[in-house]
Design a protein around this motif. Structure first.
Motif, PDB file in Angstrom:
ATOM      1  N   LYS A  52      70.363  43.068  66.291  1.00  0.00           N
ATOM      2  CA  LYS A  52      70.762  41.695  65.950  1.00  0.00           C
ATOM      3  C   LYS A  52      70.527  41.357  64.486  1.00  0.00           C
ATOM      4  CE  LYS A  52      70.246  39.575  70.476  1.00  0.00           C
ATOM      5  NZ  LYS A  52      69.512  38.582  71.263  1.00  0.00           N
ATOM      6  N   LYS A  53      69.390  41.813  63.946  1.00  0.00           N
ATOM      7  CA  LYS A  53      69.045  41.481  62.562  1.00  0.00           C
ATOM      8  C   LYS A  53      68.195  42.592  61.971  1.00  0.00           C
ATOM      9  CE  LYS A  53      66.829  37.925  59.745  1.00  0.00           C
ATOM     10  NZ  LYS A  53      66.041  36.701  59.766  1.00  0.00           N
ATOM     11  N   GLU A  58      63.147  43.663  68.044  1.00  0.00           N
ATOM     12  CA  GLU A  58      63.035  42.968  69.322  1.00  0.00           C
ATOM     13  C   GLU A  58      62.558  43.936  70.385  1.00  0.00           C
ATOM     14  OE1 GLU A  58      66.374  39.522  69.289  1.00  0.00           O
ATOM     15  OE2 GLU A  58      67.032  41.488  69.935  1.00  0.00           O
ATOM     16  N   ASN A 101      67.368  33.197  69.581  1.00  0.00           N
ATOM     17  CA  ASN A 101      68.742  33.671  69.358  1.00  0.00           C
ATOM     18  C   ASN A 101      69.089  33.747  67.898  1.00  0.00           C
ATOM     19  OD1 ASN A 101      69.047  33.855  72.100  1.00  0.00           O
ATOM     20  ND2 ASN A 101      69.846  31.793  72.269  1.00  0.00           N
TER      21      ASN A 101
END
Length: 101
Positions: A52-53, A58, A101
């Motif tokens: 995601k980033k 995560e 999120n």
């Protein structure tokens, strides 16, 4: 930390698998991705990723892949103990949480 996670997840009959070939090209950068599978199943109850980033790792844990709720709770406690050992700050997120999120 991966060695500690590997050792602990083995207690829950899990084995680490790495990302499929081509994920780096798909995302456009080198990606961290490890999924832990329950032995002899197609279930992946624990995933480590920065998809995601970049730079934000995560740790995703999926309760539905465990045989019972108590086993899942024990697993989560053991993972949090490892995170704490390495000094990481862990934020608990759920699918309905907007904070993560």
């Amino acid at each position: 930390m991966l060695i500690s996670l590997d050792e602990e997840t083995r207690k829950f009959n899990m084995q680490r698998k790495s990302a499929a070939p081509g994920l780096n090209q798909l995302i456009g950068r080198k990606v961290l991705f490890h999924a832990y599978t329950l032995n002899e199943t197609n279930k992946y109850p624990f995933v480590i990723t920065d998809v995601k980033k970049e730079g934000m790792i995560e740790f995703e844990m999926y309760s539905q892949d465990f045989e019972n709720k108590k086993e899942y709770e024990i697993f989560v406690e053991s993972m949090f103990a490892i995170f704490a050992e390495y000094g990481d700050i862990v934020e608990v997120c759920s699918p309905d949480s907007q904070r993560c999120n």
